[in-house]
Design a protein around this motif. Structure first.
Motif, PDB file in Angstrom:
ATOM      1  N   ASP A 225      36.501  40.204  52.110  1.00 16.04           N
ATOM      2  CA  ASP A 225      37.802  39.537  51.989  1.00 16.04           C
ATOM      3  C   ASP A 225      38.257  39.670  50.545  1.00 16.04           C
ATOM      4  O   ASP A 225      37.586  39.174  49.630  1.00 16.04           O
ATOM      5  N   LEU A 226      39.396  40.333  50.331  1.00 21.06           N
ATOM      6  CA  LEU A 226      39.946  40.542  48.990  1.00 21.06           C
ATOM      7  C   LEU A 226      41.333  39.939  48.913  1.00 21.06           C
ATOM      8  O   LEU A 226      42.189  40.236  49.754  1.00 21.06           O
ATOM      9  N   ARG A 227      41.558  39.107  47.912  1.00 23.34           N
ATOM     10  CA  ARG A 227      42.866  38.474  47.724  1.00 23.34           C
ATOM     11  C   ARG A 227      43.177  38.425  46.225  1.00 23.34           C
ATOM     12  O   ARG A 227      42.266  38.454  45.383  1.00 23.34           O
ATOM     13  N   SER A 228      44.480  38.318  45.935  1.00 26.91           N
ATOM     14  CA  SER A 228      44.886  38.329  44.528  1.00 26.91           C
ATOM     15  C   SER A 228      46.039  37.363  44.324  1.00 26.91           C
ATOM     16  O   SER A 228      47.056  37.428  45.021  1.00 26.91           O
ATOM     17  N   THR A 229      45.882  36.427  43.375  1.00 22.17           N
ATOM     18  CA  THR A 229      46.966  35.547  42.903  1.00 22.17           C
ATOM     19  C   THR A 229      47.012  35.715  41.385  1.00 22.17           C
ATOM     20  O   THR A 229      47.460  36.745  40.892  1.00 22.17           O
ATOM     21  N   ASP A 230      46.541  34.696  40.653  1.00 22.78           N
ATOM     22  CA  ASP A 230      46.359  34.862  39.217  1.00 22.78           C
ATOM     23  C   ASP A 230      44.956  35.370  38.902  1.00 22.78           C
ATOM     24  O   ASP A 230      44.597  35.536  37.739  1.00 22.78           O
TER      25      ASP A 230
ATOM     26  N   VAL B 297      39.979  37.534  43.996  1.00 21.72           N
ATOM     27  CA  VAL B 297      38.862  36.854  44.641  1.00 21.72           C
ATOM     28  C   VAL B 297      38.262  37.812  45.655  1.00 21.72           C
ATOM     29  O   VAL B 297      38.961  38.276  46.573  1.00 21.72           O
ATOM     30  N   ALA B 298      36.980  38.127  45.484  1.00 21.90           N
ATOM     31  CA  ALA B 298      36.260  39.015  46.399  1.00 21.90           C
ATOM     32  C   ALA B 298      35.177  38.204  47.097  1.00 21.90           C
ATOM     33  O   ALA B 298      34.280  37.657  46.436  1.00 21.90           O
TER      34      ALA B 298
ATOM     35  N   GLY C 149      35.574  34.711  34.554  1.00 21.16           N
ATOM     36  CA  GLY C 149      35.515  34.322  35.958  1.00 21.16           C
ATOM     37  C   GLY C 149      34.162  33.749  36.319  1.00 21.16           C
ATOM     38  O   GLY C 149      33.425  33.227  35.480  1.00 21.16           O
ATOM     39  N   SER C 150      33.796  33.867  37.611  1.00 24.71           N
ATOM     40  CA  SER C 150      32.539  33.300  38.080  1.00 24.71           C
ATOM     41  C   SER C 150      32.113  34.017  39.345  1.00 24.71           C
ATOM     42  O   SER C 150      32.894  34.743  39.975  1.00 24.71           O
ATOM     43  N   VAL C 151      30.882  33.806  39.737  1.00 27.59           N
ATOM     44  CA  VAL C 151      30.356  34.303  41.009  1.00 27.59           C
ATOM     45  C   VAL C 151      29.404  33.244  41.559  1.00 27.59           C
ATOM     46  O   VAL C 151      28.606  32.674  40.809  1.00 27.59           O
ATOM     47  N   GLN C 152      29.528  32.956  42.848  1.00 21.09           N
ATOM     48  CA  GLN C 152      28.731  31.919  43.485  1.00 21.09           C
ATOM     49  C   GLN C 152      28.266  32.411  44.837  1.00 21.09           C
ATOM     50  O   GLN C 152      28.793  33.388  45.392  1.00 21.09           O
TER      51      GLN C 152
ATOM     52  N   ALA D 258      33.175  36.120  44.308  1.00 17.68           N
ATOM     53  CA  ALA D 258      33.365  36.527  42.912  1.00 17.68           C
ATOM     54  C   ALA D 258      34.829  36.354  42.536  1.00 17.68           C
ATOM     55  O   ALA D 258      35.724  36.722  43.306  1.00 17.68           O
ATOM     56  N   ARG D 259      35.060  35.795  41.361  1.00 17.28           N
ATOM     57  CA  ARG D 259      36.422  35.552  40.867  1.00 17.28           C
ATOM     58  C   ARG D 259      36.606  36.299  39.549  1.00 17.28           C
ATOM     59  O   ARG D 259      35.847  36.087  38.599  1.00 17.28           O
ATOM     60  N   LEU D 260      37.626  37.154  39.515  1.00 16.28           N
ATOM     61  CA  LEU D 260      37.930  37.940  38.319  1.00 16.28           C
ATOM     62  C   LEU D 260      39.378  37.692  37.912  1.00 16.28           C
ATOM     63  O   LEU D 260      40.304  38.162  38.589  1.00 16.28           O
ATOM     64  N   PRO D 261      39.624  36.918  36.854  1.00 16.19           N
ATOM     65  CA  PRO D 261      41.001  36.673  36.399  1.00 16.19           C
ATOM     66  C   PRO D 261      41.705  37.977  36.050  1.00 16.19           C
ATOM     67  O   PRO D 261      41.100  38.922  35.530  1.00 16.19           O
ATOM     68  N   LEU D 262      43.014  38.011  36.345  1.00 15.85           N
ATOM     69  CA  LEU D 262      43.796  39.207  35.996  1.00 15.85           C
ATOM     70  C   LEU D 262      43.828  39.416  34.493  1.00 15.85           C
ATOM     71  O   LEU D 262      43.777  40.541  33.996  1.00 15.85           O
TER      72      LEU D 262
END
Length: 524
Positions: free
Chosen positions: A444-449, A452-453, A501-504, A515-519
């Motif tokens: 699942d891949l999504r993008s806002t600010d 998020v993978a 970002g972070s990964v949990q 996994a969260r990777l800020p733009l």
């Protein structure tokens, strides 16, 4: 070497003897000063007593009042001098002219009075300086019955010199000074020899050069060097080690456990984790540490930066994954060709057509689904390639229905490809031992600010006790039970943290990694 040893020994001995002689001279001066004070106090009172007794003698008064009877004055003066032990007893008239003195040349001359108050009718004790010597003198006026000054009595004692003062001091200080000198010289010789043994016979200039060379060597090498004592306190650190471990300027002297380091770095630096080429992640750097214990001293830790090497390994891993994907596709294509060849030999031409249409439609459907939802070319290519690899292992790879990723920058795209590739590979490894009935991975891949993978799998999940440790496995002393997650997860966490970002991970009918990777985030 003998010349060097003798030179250093002479220097040490000279300085020690100089210190000893200065101390002994100070003691001697103090002893002489004490003797002088005692002499002035004791001898002054004695001379005053002698002069007062003689001035109170009736014969002296009578002789002073009658000029024709002054021949008896020398007898009185000499008798008083002999009985008292004074060096001189002098009698003068009321004007201060000497009438009798042990020195015949002094008769008829004025009595040296200095600051004496005797001519004013008051007794006086003080020091009188003459050409011959210094004397401690007591002056006492001779008073007649009608209270008139009719003469002066002076009793004096010569002031002792330095050696005489030392000899006359209590407890024989000359013997004590001689003993202290011998003891000091012997101690200085022994100390010089001991220092020579401890400095390995090196000249002070050579020791200075050794220290300078050590500093130049420590700060000149490209590898980091860090020294710790037996209590795990930092004793030395060079510039490269400060940079690799991001240490503060005041780290020398501090305990390893008190520094802002992760658990893995502390374990390696303190020796709780041993072995060669221990890998530590530190603020975006991959550092390789080697710790060498030194008995009764502590340990020396050398370190080098392997970040560039790991980046090359990551690029190689991408090429290896590409090769594996091509191999899987070739294997899959070979199997399909064999199937088509068999159907042709059996004369099942309609089935061949349906089979070709079916596999073509399946491939085109996955390709269309990925390209429709994932507009970042590198990420889309990764998912298409991983699908073939997953199919070879009997695992289904699918996209979540809500997945959507627009085009992102090249730097973020490269990081996302690494993170997503590691998470998918981790999921494939986790499914190796599970039942083949229903094995799948969902992305699942999504993008806002931020991007998020989320990667889900149908495997056994992550053991609860290692949920917080799984990203550090391979870099801590704690072993992860339930499978080895390898270097990929640690690199994933490093990339996420580097971007802010972070990964949990949590369990929901299998492992779910997020996994969260800020733009736009800090590049720490």
């Amino acid at each position: 070497m003998l010349r060097v040893q003798a030179s250093l020994s002479r220097q040490l001995l000279s300085w020690q003897l100089l210190i000893i002689f200065v101390l002994l001279a100070s003691v001697a001066v103090f002893s002489v000063a004490q003797t002088d004070v005692a002499f002035r106090a004791t001898e002054g009172r004695r001379m005053l007593s002698v002069a007062e007794d003689l001035a109170a003698t009736d014969g002296v008064r009578v002789s002073l009042l009658n000029p024709f009877r002054r021949d008896a004055l020398p007898i009185f003066a000499e008798s008083a001098r002999s009985l008292s032990g004074a060096d001189a007893v002098i009698i003068a008239d009321h004007r201060g002219i000497v009438l009798t003195s042990p020195d015949p040349a002094q008769r008829g001359k004025p009595l040296p009075l200095g600051e004496s108050t005797v001519l004013h009718g008051r007794s006086w004790v003080g020091e009188i300086s003459t050409d011959d010597a210094d004397s401690l003198v007591a002056h006492v006026p001779v008073i007649s019955q009608d209270a008139q000054i009719i003469g002066v009595v002076a009793a004096g004692s010569d002031t002792p010199d330095v050696l005489q003062g030392l000899r006359e001091a209590p407890e024989n200080p000359l013997a004590l000074l001689a003993f202290a000198t011998v003891l000091g010289v012997a101690g200085s010789v022994l100390l010089a020899r001991r220092v020579k043994r401890q400095t390995l016979g090196l000249e002070p200039r050579e020791i200075t050069r050794l220290v300078e060379h050590r500093e130049a060597l420590l700060h000149g090498v490209r590898e980091g060097v860090l020294g710790v004592d037996e209590q795990n306190r930092i004793t030395l650190v060079n510039d490269q080690a400060r940079q690799l471990l991001s240490l503060s300027d005041d780290c020398v002297g501090r305990d390893i456990d008190s520094l802002d380091l992760n658990d893995r770095a502390r374990d390696v630096l303190t020796g709780r984790t041993d072995g060669v080429d221990q890998i530590v992640l530190r603020r975006g750097k991959v550092v390789v540490l080697n710790r060498m214990p030194i008995s009764s001293v502590g340990a020396v830790v050398t370190m080098r930066d392997r970040t560039e090497l790991v980046d090359l390994q990551r690029e190689l891993a991408v090429h290896r994954d590409t090769t594996d994907t091509l191999r899987a596709q070739a294997h899959e294509f070979s199997n399909r060709l064999h199937t088509i060849s068999g159907l042709i030999e059996l004369g099942e031409y309609d089935e061949v057509q349906r089979y070709v249409l079916r596999i073509s439609h399946r491939h085109e459907q996955w390709h269309a689904e990925v390209t429709a939802r994932i507009h970042d070319p590198a990420t889309a290519a990764l998912l298409i390639a991983k699908a073939s690899l997953a199919a070879e292992r009997g695992v289904g790879l699918r996209l979540d229905e809500g997945s959507y990723l627009p085009e992102i920058g090249e730097e973020l795209s490269a990081d996302l490809v690494t993170v997503l590739g590691n998470l998918v590979d981790n999921a494939l490894d986790a499914l190796e031992g599970s039942a083949e009935a229903d094995r799948w991975i969902e992305v699942d891949l999504r993008s806002t600010d931020e991007v998020v993978a989320v990667v889900r799998d149908s495997g056994p999940g992550v053991a609860a006790e290692i949920v917080e440790e799984v990203f550090r496995h391979g870099f801590t002393t704690k072993a992860a039970r339930g499978g080895d997650r390898g270097l990929g997860l640690a690199m994933t966490r490093q990339i996420c943290h580097r971007r802010g970002g972070s990964v949990q991970v949590h369990n929901a009918h299998g492992a779910v990694f997020t996994a969260r990777l800020p733009l736009e985030g800090p590049q720490v």
